[in-house]
Design a protein around this motif. Structure first.
Motif, PDB file in Angstrom:
ATOM      1  N   ASP A   1       0.805  -0.891  -0.036  1.00  0.00           N
ATOM      2  CA  ASP A   1      -0.379   0.033  -0.311  1.00  0.00           C
ATOM      3  C   ASP A   1       0.687   0.782  -0.105  1.00  0.00           C
ATOM      4  O   ASP A   1       0.561   1.908  -0.241  1.00  0.00           O
ATOM      5  CB  ASP A   1      -0.918   0.092   1.113  1.00  0.00           C
ATOM      6  N   TYR A   2       1.898   1.330   0.865  1.00  0.00           N
ATOM      7  CA  TYR A   2       2.397   1.862   0.751  1.00  0.00           C
ATOM      8  C   TYR A   2       3.400   2.724  -0.328  1.00  0.00           C
ATOM      9  O   TYR A   2       3.319   3.151  -0.949  1.00  0.00           O
ATOM     10  CB  TYR A   2       4.006   2.400   2.043  1.00  0.00           C
ATOM     11  N   CYS A   3       3.847   1.296  -1.186  1.00  0.00           N
ATOM     12  CA  CYS A   3       4.131   1.449  -2.608  1.00  0.00           C
ATOM     13  C   CYS A   3       3.246   1.987  -3.254  1.00  0.00           C
ATOM     14  O   CYS A   3       3.739   3.266  -4.247  1.00  0.00           O
ATOM     15  CB  CYS A   3       5.218   0.223  -3.134  1.00  0.00           C
ATOM     16  N   ARG A   4       2.471   1.429  -3.378  1.00  0.00           N
ATOM     17  CA  ARG A   4       1.546   2.480  -4.145  1.00  0.00           C
ATOM     18  C   ARG A   4       0.775   3.665  -3.877  1.00  0.00           C
ATOM     19  O   ARG A   4       0.580   4.837  -4.957  1.00  0.00           O
ATOM     20  CB  ARG A   4       0.078   1.059  -4.574  1.00  0.00           C
ATOM     21  N   GLN A   5       1.037   3.863  -2.853  1.00  0.00           N
ATOM     22  CA  GLN A   5       0.492   5.418  -2.280  1.00  0.00           C
ATOM     23  C   GLN A   5       1.177   6.242  -2.795  1.00  0.00           C
ATOM     24  O   GLN A   5       2.056   7.450  -2.823  1.00  0.00           O
ATOM     25  CB  GLN A   5       0.166   5.765  -1.030  1.00  0.00           C
ATOM     26  N   HIS A   6       3.256   5.837  -2.896  1.00  0.00           N
ATOM     27  CA  HIS A   6       4.084   6.585  -3.496  1.00  0.00           C
ATOM     28  C   HIS A   6       4.859   6.466  -4.239  1.00  0.00           C
ATOM     29  O   HIS A   6       5.926   6.921  -4.545  1.00  0.00           O
ATOM     30  CB  HIS A   6       5.095   6.436  -2.327  1.00  0.00           C
ATOM     31  N   ASN A   7       3.873   5.760  -5.630  1.00  0.00           N
ATOM     32  CA  ASN A   7       4.450   5.479  -6.502  1.00  0.00           C
ATOM     33  C   ASN A   7       6.017   5.407  -6.275  1.00  0.00           C
ATOM     34  O   ASN A   7       6.869   4.913  -7.478  1.00  0.00           O
ATOM     35  CB  ASN A   7       4.908   6.867  -7.441  1.00  0.00           C
ATOM     36  N   ILE A   8       6.223   3.756  -5.876  1.00  0.00           N
ATOM     37  CA  ILE A   8       7.316   3.220  -6.026  1.00  0.00           C
ATOM     38  C   ILE A   8       7.203   1.576  -6.599  1.00  0.00           C
ATOM     39  O   ILE A   8       6.282   1.111  -6.148  1.00  0.00           O
ATOM     40  CB  ILE A   8       7.641   3.205  -4.339  1.00  0.00           C
ATOM     41  N   GLN A   9       7.952   1.550  -7.100  1.00  0.00           N
ATOM     42  CA  GLN A   9       8.056   0.356  -8.249  1.00  0.00           C
ATOM     43  C   GLN A   9       8.496  -1.110  -7.779  1.00  0.00           C
ATOM     44  O   GLN A   9       8.575  -1.261  -6.642  1.00  0.00           O
ATOM     45  CB  GLN A   9       8.314   0.794  -9.724  1.00  0.00           C
ATOM     46  N   THR A  10       7.550  -1.756  -7.842  1.00  0.00           N
ATOM     47  CA  THR A  10       7.838  -3.381  -7.083  1.00  0.00           C
ATOM     48  C   THR A  10       8.681  -4.459  -7.559  1.00  0.00           C
ATOM     49  O   THR A  10       8.018  -4.834  -8.926  1.00  0.00           O
ATOM     50  CB  THR A  10       7.494  -4.133  -6.124  1.00  0.00           C
TER      51      THR A  10
ATOM     52  N   ALA B   1       8.367   1.480   2.913  1.00  0.00           N
ATOM     53  CA  ALA B   1       8.301   0.364   1.408  1.00  0.00           C
ATOM     54  C   ALA B   1       8.867  -0.592   1.997  1.00  0.00           C
ATOM     55  O   ALA B   1       7.758  -2.048   1.917  1.00  0.00           O
ATOM     56  CB  ALA B   1       8.911   1.295   0.532  1.00  0.00           C
ATOM     57  N   ILE B   2       9.531  -1.311   2.799  1.00  0.00           N
ATOM     58  CA  ILE B   2      10.647  -2.283   3.569  1.00  0.00           C
ATOM     59  C   ILE B   2      10.291  -2.624   4.760  1.00  0.00           C
ATOM     60  O   ILE B   2       9.638  -1.742   5.753  1.00  0.00           O
ATOM     61  CB  ILE B   2      12.083  -2.068   3.123  1.00  0.00           C
ATOM     62  N   THR B   3       9.289  -4.225   4.687  1.00  0.00           N
ATOM     63  CA  THR B   3       8.727  -4.103   6.077  1.00  0.00           C
ATOM     64  C   THR B   3       9.062  -5.556   6.327  1.00  0.00           C
ATOM     65  O   THR B   3       9.010  -6.204   7.149  1.00  0.00           O
ATOM     66  CB  THR B   3       7.228  -4.762   6.203  1.00  0.00           C
ATOM     67  N   PRO B   4      10.686  -5.613   6.838  1.00  0.00           N
ATOM     68  CA  PRO B   4      10.687  -6.287   7.678  1.00  0.00           C
ATOM     69  C   PRO B   4      10.633  -7.137   9.198  1.00  0.00           C
ATOM     70  O   PRO B   4       9.766  -6.565  10.034  1.00  0.00           O
ATOM     71  CB  PRO B   4      12.961  -6.009   7.500  1.00  0.00           C
ATOM     72  N   SER B   5      10.970  -8.700   9.278  1.00  0.00           N
ATOM     73  CA  SER B   5       9.867  -9.355  10.286  1.00  0.00           C
ATOM     74  C   SER B   5      10.910  -8.563  11.670  1.00  0.00           C
ATOM     75  O   SER B   5      11.964  -8.381  11.478  1.00  0.00           O
ATOM     76  CB  SER B   5       9.862 -10.168  10.364  1.00  0.00           C
ATOM     77  N   CYS B   6       9.855  -8.484  13.177  1.00  0.00           N
ATOM     78  CA  CYS B   6      10.829  -8.393  14.006  1.00  0.00           C
ATOM     79  C   CYS B   6      11.833  -9.457  14.292  1.00  0.00           C
ATOM     80  O   CYS B   6      13.184  -9.048  14.638  1.00  0.00           O
ATOM     81  CB  CYS B   6       9.666  -8.476  14.974  1.00  0.00           C
ATOM     82  N   GLU B   7      11.127 -10.611  13.843  1.00  0.00           N
ATOM     83  CA  GLU B   7      12.783 -11.836  14.170  1.00  0.00           C
ATOM     84  C   GLU B   7      13.931 -11.441  13.235  1.00  0.00           C
ATOM     85  O   GLU B   7      14.908 -11.283  13.829  1.00  0.00           O
ATOM     86  CB  GLU B   7      11.821 -12.805  13.889  1.00  0.00           C
ATOM     87  N   LYS B   8      13.556 -10.750  12.235  1.00  0.00           N
ATOM     88  CA  LYS B   8      14.665 -10.562  11.336  1.00  0.00           C
ATOM     89  C   LYS B   8      15.872  -9.671  11.848  1.00  0.00           C
ATOM     90  O   LYS B   8      16.680  -9.452  12.029  1.00  0.00           O
ATOM     91  CB  LYS B   8      14.611 -10.316   9.954  1.00  0.00           C
ATOM     92  N   LEU B   9      15.204  -8.315  12.122  1.00  0.00           N
ATOM     93  CA  LEU B   9      16.082  -6.692  13.104  1.00  0.00           C
ATOM     94  C   LEU B   9      15.883  -7.758  14.613  1.00  0.00           C
ATOM     95  O   LEU B   9      17.428  -6.980  14.638  1.00  0.00           O
ATOM     96  CB  LEU B   9      14.547  -6.123  13.742  1.00  0.00           C
ATOM     97  N   VAL B  10      15.669  -8.481  15.302  1.00  0.00           N
ATOM     98  CA  VAL B  10      15.885  -9.015  15.879  1.00  0.00           C
ATOM     99  C   VAL B  10      17.128  -9.419  16.103  1.00  0.00           C
ATOM    100  O   VAL B  10      18.422  -9.553  16.747  1.00  0.00           O
ATOM    101  CB  VAL B  10      14.942  -9.395  16.995  1.00  0.00           C
ATOM    102  N   SER B  11      16.923 -10.649  15.110  1.00  0.00           N
ATOM    103  CA  SER B  11      18.513 -11.852  15.039  1.00  0.00           C
ATOM    104  C   SER B  11      20.292 -10.757  14.675  1.00  0.00           C
ATOM    105  O   SER B  11      20.814 -11.652  14.668  1.00  0.00           O
ATOM    106  CB  SER B  11      17.971 -12.583  13.527  1.00  0.00           C
TER     107      SER B  11
END
Length: 187
Positions: free
Chosen positions: A59-68, A163-173
């Protein structure tokens, strides 16, 4: 090593053009090492094994014209825009570990020659003062290896974090609390 340049009559191309260019070089140019740099409009690029819904705020990417886009290489999700630099390195070397190490060390050494205290970390990151400035990924086709990566120069951090939403587990690791805490800009 051959540095590949493009005619700049069309300076803005989509990410898919550059990914196709890497593969074209790997499949059609004579054996040797090739390197080129490129930039794209705001884009999120996710690895071949990632689930977009787990890594990208669509949704953030669509609202801010960020391609994926999905890429053929593995690795994590990255954000790119016209204020960071993307690299591509194509080589006939087939040993994954040696190829990756050679590429990462080449880029780090270039930064150190510019007076920037760059270090390699793990298998695919380049760090400055313990913070990530470059992420890199790898894939192989018969007879060639392709490594590509980002170099955060003056990237729009708000767009990256949104735009990027890494999981909390990934950040904590990784021992960090947020994407913002983990990265730095080259500028």
């Amino acid at each position: 090593m051959i540095y590949v340049t493009l005619n700049n009559t069309k300076p803005k191309r989509r990410l898919t053009f550059y990914l196709a260019m890497e593969e074209y070089i790997a499949r059609h140019l004579e054996k040797g090492e090739y390197f080129f740099m490129w930039q794209v409009d705001p884009t999120v690029i996710f690895g071949r094994n990632q689930l977009i819904q787990n890594e990208v705020n669509i949704d953030y990417c669509r609202q801010h014209n960020i391609q994926t886009y999905r890429r053929k290489s593995g690795g994590g999700c990255v954000y790119a825009d016209m204020t960071n630099i993307m690299f591509s390195y194509i080589t006939p070397d087939e040993n994954v570990s040696l190829t990756f190490s050679k590429y990462i060390n080449m880029v780090s050494e270039m930064l150190r020659k510019l007076g920037i205290p760059a270090e390699t970390s793990g298998r695919n990151d380049i760090m400055i003062d313990g913070r990530k400035v470059s992420g890199n990924a790898f894939y192989h086709i018969p007879g060639r290896s392709i490594v590509h990566g980002t170099m955060l120069y003056d990237t729009n951090i708000e767009n990256m974090v949104g735009a990027i939403t890494p999981s909390c587990e990934k950040l904590v690791s990784k021992g960090i609390q947020s994407v913002r805490q983990h990265i730095t800009l080259l500028k």
